[in-house]
Write a protein that holds these residues in place. Sequence first.
Motif, PDB file in Angstrom:
ATOM      1  N   GLU A  69       1.031   2.925  -3.061  1.00  0.00           N
ATOM      2  CA  GLU A  69       2.073   1.908  -2.827  1.00  0.00           C
ATOM      3  C   GLU A  69       2.265   1.051  -4.079  1.00  0.00           C
ATOM      4  OE1 GLU A  69       4.076   1.696  -0.390  1.00  0.00           O
ATOM      5  OE2 GLU A  69       3.113   2.928   1.146  1.00  0.00           O
ATOM      6  N   LYS A  70       3.441   0.469  -4.184  1.00  0.00           N
ATOM      7  CA  LYS A  70       3.739  -0.371  -5.365  1.00  0.00           C
ATOM      8  C   LYS A  70       3.024  -1.708  -5.282  1.00  0.00           C
ATOM      9  CE  LYS A  70       8.398   0.060  -5.390  1.00  0.00           C
ATOM     10  NZ  LYS A  70       8.727   1.282  -4.617  1.00  0.00           N
ATOM     11  N   ASP A  71       2.803  -2.174  -4.054  1.00  0.00           N
ATOM     12  CA  ASP A  71       2.020  -3.383  -3.810  1.00  0.00           C
ATOM     13  C   ASP A  71       1.735  -3.432  -2.319  1.00  0.00           C
ATOM     14  OD1 ASP A  71       4.336  -4.269  -2.542  1.00  0.00           O
ATOM     15  OD2 ASP A  71       4.996  -5.444  -4.262  1.00  0.00           O
ATOM     16  N   GLY A  72       0.991  -4.413  -1.887  1.00  0.00           N
ATOM     17  CA  GLY A  72       0.738  -4.534  -0.447  1.00  0.00           C
ATOM     18  C   GLY A  72      -0.692  -4.867  -0.131  1.00  0.00           C
ATOM     19  N   ALA A  73      -1.003  -4.847   1.165  1.00  0.00           N
ATOM     20  CA  ALA A  73      -2.319  -5.234   1.652  1.00  0.00           C
ATOM     21  C   ALA A  73      -3.275  -4.044   1.576  1.00  0.00           C
ATOM     22  CB  ALA A  73      -2.197  -5.762   3.082  1.00  0.00           C
ATOM     23  N   TYR A  74      -3.756  -3.767   0.397  1.00  0.00           N
ATOM     24  CA  TYR A  74      -4.685  -2.645   0.163  1.00  0.00           C
ATOM     25  C   TYR A  74      -5.847  -3.154  -0.695  1.00  0.00           C
ATOM     26  CZ  TYR A  74      -0.779  -0.038   1.963  1.00  0.00           C
ATOM     27  OH  TYR A  74       0.234   0.397   2.768  1.00  0.00           O
ATOM     28  N   THR A  75      -6.723  -3.900  -0.082  1.00  0.00           N
ATOM     29  CA  THR A  75      -7.821  -4.553  -0.777  1.00  0.00           C
ATOM     30  C   THR A  75      -8.614  -3.566  -1.641  1.00  0.00           C
ATOM     31  OG1 THR A  75      -7.995  -6.143   1.021  1.00  0.00           O
ATOM     32  CG2 THR A  75      -9.906  -5.961  -0.441  1.00  0.00           C
ATOM     33  N   GLY A  76      -8.782  -3.939  -2.871  1.00  0.00           N
ATOM     34  CA  GLY A  76      -9.615  -3.131  -3.763  1.00  0.00           C
ATOM     35  C   GLY A  76      -8.857  -2.071  -4.530  1.00  0.00           C
ATOM     36  N   GLU A  77      -7.590  -1.883  -4.227  1.00  0.00           N
ATOM     37  CA  GLU A  77      -6.820  -0.826  -4.886  1.00  0.00           C
ATOM     38  C   GLU A  77      -5.958  -1.392  -6.023  1.00  0.00           C
ATOM     39  OE1 GLU A  77      -6.654   2.578  -4.199  1.00  0.00           O
ATOM     40  OE2 GLU A  77      -8.272   2.422  -2.754  1.00  0.00           O
TER      41      GLU A  77
END
Length: 250
Positions: A69-77
């Motif tokens: 994803e280009k951004d978002g709620a993906y902790t640690g990525e």
Amino acid sequence: MRKPIIAGNWKMHNTIAEGMKLIRGLIPLVKGVKDVDIVVCPTATALAVVTSTLRGKNIQVGAQNVHWEKDGAYTGEIAAPMLKEIGVKYAIVGHSERRQYFGETDEGVNKRARAAFAAGITPIICVGESLATREKGTYLRFVARQVRLATNGFQPEEAAKLVLAYEPVWAIGTGKTATFEQAEEVCAHIRQTITRLFGAAAGDKIRIQYGGSVKTATIRGLMEKPDVDGVLVGGAALKAVDFSQIVKFQ
Ligand code: PGA
């Protein structure tokens, strides 16, 4: 002719200070090398400073992973545009350690590769069989399937620009290098698979690396093989002298 690509994967090694020391040692050792694409893949914390230190030099920087994803709620990525912003040119995707310890799937590997490519970052897509699969004798089919799933959705002219890395899991960090013939057999099969999926031009252009306990003693024999276009180096990439010798096939 395909330009060789030699990449060093630092894995979870080197603080910024240690990484900078390694880079400062490496720069003069590979100065003047033009006929090989040289890539170093530091840990996330060192990416920005290593990239700015290497600007204008003959060493490119790769990340060790990238999210889809280009951004978002993906902790640690880390997203591909974030890597692009700091000048990262490559991203390793689907390394066996990611698949093995962090549950990455073929589908996720494909999504990561596509997001990287869309952002202008060349994915280095890793494939490779376990010892059990090799001993069963089904490794060519297994690796071809990984290649097919990882490259799903690419156009032929895009596939031509990817880098694939054949990394037999049994040879990674074990000191057990595949023989030159074993490396060539699977790299050639990967090229045939790309040709079958995307046509002869893509098969001819795509660069395929071997990875797994590559050292100075084995680089020449590997690079002599027609379908091995480079290597992905772990342990030996942590020493400037060793890595520079690998870059020069010495
Ligand atoms: P190794 O690692 O050279 O330490 O075996 C290779 C890799 O995992 O890319």
